[in-house]
Motif scaffolding. Structure first.
Motif, mmCIF file in Angstrom:
data_model
loop_
_atom_site.group_PDB
_atom_site.id
_atom_site.type_symbol
_atom_site.label_atom_id
_atom_site.label_comp_id
_atom_site.label_asym_id
_atom_site.label_seq_id
_atom_site.Cartn_x
_atom_site.Cartn_y
_atom_site.Cartn_z
ATOM 1 N N THR A 17 -12.609 -1.534 0.232
ATOM 2 C CA THR A 17 -11.605 -0.488 0.397
ATOM 3 C C THR A 17 -11.606 0.084 1.811
ATOM 4 O O THR A 17 -12.625 0.086 2.513
ATOM 5 C CB THR A 17 -11.833 0.673 -0.583
ATOM 6 N N SER B 215 -3.961 -1.003 -12.460
ATOM 7 C CA SER B 215 -3.859 -2.260 -11.721
ATOM 8 C C SER B 215 -4.178 -3.455 -12.601
ATOM 9 O O SER B 215 -3.680 -4.562 -12.372
ATOM 10 C CB SER B 215 -4.808 -2.246 -10.522
ATOM 11 N N PHE C 223 0.893 -1.153 0.000
ATOM 12 C CA PHE C 223 0.000 0.000 0.000
ATOM 13 C C PHE C 223 0.935 1.208 0.000
ATOM 14 O O PHE C 223 1.443 1.606 1.046
ATOM 15 C CB PHE C 223 -0.911 0.004 1.231
ATOM 16 N N ALA D 15 -8.168 -2.845 -0.914
ATOM 17 C CA ALA D 15 -7.426 -1.691 -1.411
ATOM 18 C C ALA D 15 -7.683 -0.481 -0.530
ATOM 19 O O ALA D 15 -8.644 -0.444 0.245
ATOM 20 C CB ALA D 15 -7.847 -1.377 -2.848
ATOM 21 N N PHE E 116 -6.474 0.776 -6.279
ATOM 22 C CA PHE E 116 -6.929 -0.180 -7.277
ATOM 23 C C PHE E 116 -7.577 0.611 -8.411
ATOM 24 O O PHE E 116 -8.699 1.099 -8.296
ATOM 25 C CB PHE E 116 -7.924 -1.156 -6.640
ATOM 26 N N ASN F 85 -10.729 2.467 -4.542
ATOM 27 C CA ASN F 85 -11.063 1.739 -5.767
ATOM 28 C C ASN F 85 -11.542 2.712 -6.832
ATOM 29 O O ASN F 85 -12.489 3.476 -6.604
ATOM 30 C CB ASN F 85 -12.162 0.704 -5.476
ATOM 31 N N GLY G 263 -4.348 -7.321 -3.175
ATOM 32 C CA GLY G 263 -4.701 -5.919 -3.009
ATOM 33 C C GLY G 263 -3.517 -5.000 -3.177
ATOM 34 O O GLY G 263 -2.370 -5.420 -3.327
ATOM 35 N N GLU G 264 -3.815 -3.698 -3.137
ATOM 36 C CA GLU G 264 -2.809 -2.643 -3.231
ATOM 37 C C GLU G 264 -3.444 -1.346 -2.773
ATOM 38 O O GLU G 264 -4.661 -1.276 -2.562
ATOM 39 C CB GLU G 264 -2.294 -2.514 -4.661
ATOM 40 N N THR H 13 -14.400 -6.420 -4.227
ATOM 41 C CA THR H 13 -13.426 -5.398 -3.863
ATOM 42 C C THR H 13 -13.922 -4.661 -2.627
ATOM 43 O O THR H 13 -15.092 -4.258 -2.563
ATOM 44 C CB THR H 13 -13.225 -4.387 -5.005
#
Length: 369
Positions: free
Chosen positions: A336, A292, A10, A316, A288, A319, A284-285, A334
């Motif tokens: 967040t 990505s 992240f 994430a 997103f 998003n 995840g990151e 997803t």
């Protein structure tokens, strides 16, 4: 239930291993098997991820940031291969917003890391590319290796991309001891042009529209210098040449080959076998978004899960993708931190807590009773 936890970093808040740890800590079903495999695609965290997963040696290296200030880096060696992360010396995260100026930032620090890798006795050096604040096509890196750009009078050019428009040659041969070079990146942009390093990535590094035009012209000119010096052709159009502000092109000019960063990492840590054994995949990151799904960690993991008929959940910070676009890439759900907390500020301040709480919720939804 066997849960494979394989996130990217992240950016600016948590490393990939820290993200994986937070998710595992929050998982609230004690009998489930949690497998942590933090990932990187060549950008920030590349060396840490490999060093966490593989047996080898981490060697500290004194280097400099994109403005020439001292920073600490490291290389990771295993067998005859050394791994280097360009972001440790060239990373955008090393600069405040007001300091970002790709006209003057330099890749000299990467050259110091590369020198340390060469001096370690490695036969092959893999350079992870991504997240850079530079746009100098490796000119600074080459200077650290003894082959910096010079003008028509033979004088060394100032650091940065802007002076490259006056480059007439290189100062000498790069000191590489005939090691093989590999550029690990999942960016396929060429060095110059509409989809090149300056146009696509320059603005996020602090370049104005006028700067972008100036930088692209400088790299166009410098590409010719590199082609002449190393007997290359077509350097401007090489896929991956635009990675990390043109560092890809410099490594190609030095005889290096380009490989997928995420594919390299997943192969080295044995991720395919873990995907085969998993019941649920969590990746995840931090952000997103549309990038990505173009060769980044999340895209690679989601595709692998989809091919095996596995559910893939993305956690994430925020998003910016559409549901249909994400689903087509293999993403099942997803979640967040921004949605969870209802606040961008809290998401940035307490990402680990948010990930633990999201993981606890996922466990209650996905784990078999």
């Amino acid at each position: 239930m066997r849960v494979l936890i394989c996130p990217d970093k992240f950016a600016g808040t948590l490393s990939a291993p820290a993200v994986a740890d937070a998710i595992a800590e929050g998982w609230s079903v004690p009998d489930d098997v949690l497998v942590r495999r933090p990932l990187a695609d060549g950008g920030p965290g590349f060396v840490e991820v490999l060093a966490t997963a593989l047996d080898g040696r981490r060697i500290p290296v004194a280097t400099v940031d994109p403005l020439g200030r001292p920073v600490r880096g490291e290389i990771f060696t295993t067998g005859t291969i050394a791994y280097v992360e360009s972001a440790q010396a060239c990373g955008l995260h090393l600069l405040d917003t007001a300091e970002r100026d790709p006209k003057v930032t330099t890749s000299y620090g990467l050259g110091l890391l590369l020198t340390a890798a060469v001096e370690s006795g490695a036969a092959e050096v893999v350079v992870g590319l991504g997240g850079s604040a530079v746009n100098d096509a490796g000119a600074g890196m080459l200077a650290a290796l003894g082959a910096g750009p010079v003008d028509v009078s033979g004088n060394a050019l100032p650091y940065g991309a802007a002076p490259l428009i006056t480059a007439a040659g290189l100062a000498g041969e790069p000191r590489l001891r005939q090691v093989s070079l590999v550029a690990a990146t999942d960016v396929d942009n060429p060095l110059t042009g509409l989809h090149g390093a300056s146009n696509v990535f320059g603005p996020q590094k602090g370049a104005s529209r006028e700067d972008v035009l100036r930088l692209d012209a400088a790299l166009e000119h410098f590409a010719g210098v590199l082609e002449k010096a190393f007997g290359r052709t077509g350097l401007r159009e090489e896929p991956g040449g635009g990675a990390a502000g043109g560092l890809g092109a410099a490594l190609i000019a030095l005889g290096g080959r380009v490989t997928s960063g995420i594919n390299l990492v997943t192969h080295l840590i044995g991720l395919d076998a873990e995907l085969d054994a998993a019941d649920l995949v969590i990746t995840g990151e931090g952000s997103f978004d549309h990038q990505s799904l173009r060769g980044k960690v999340v895209a690679g993991i989601a595709a692998g899960a989809r091919d095996r008929g596995l559910p893939c959940v993305v956690l994430a910070g925020r998003n910016e993708t559409g549901h249909r676009e994400a689903a087509a890439a293999g993403v099942t759900e997803t979640h967040t931190l921004v949605e969870h907390f209802g606040s961008v500020e809290t998401a940035l301040a307490e990402p680990a807590r948010g990930l633990r709480e999201l993981a606890a919720r996922l466990a209650s939804q996905w784990s078999r009773p």
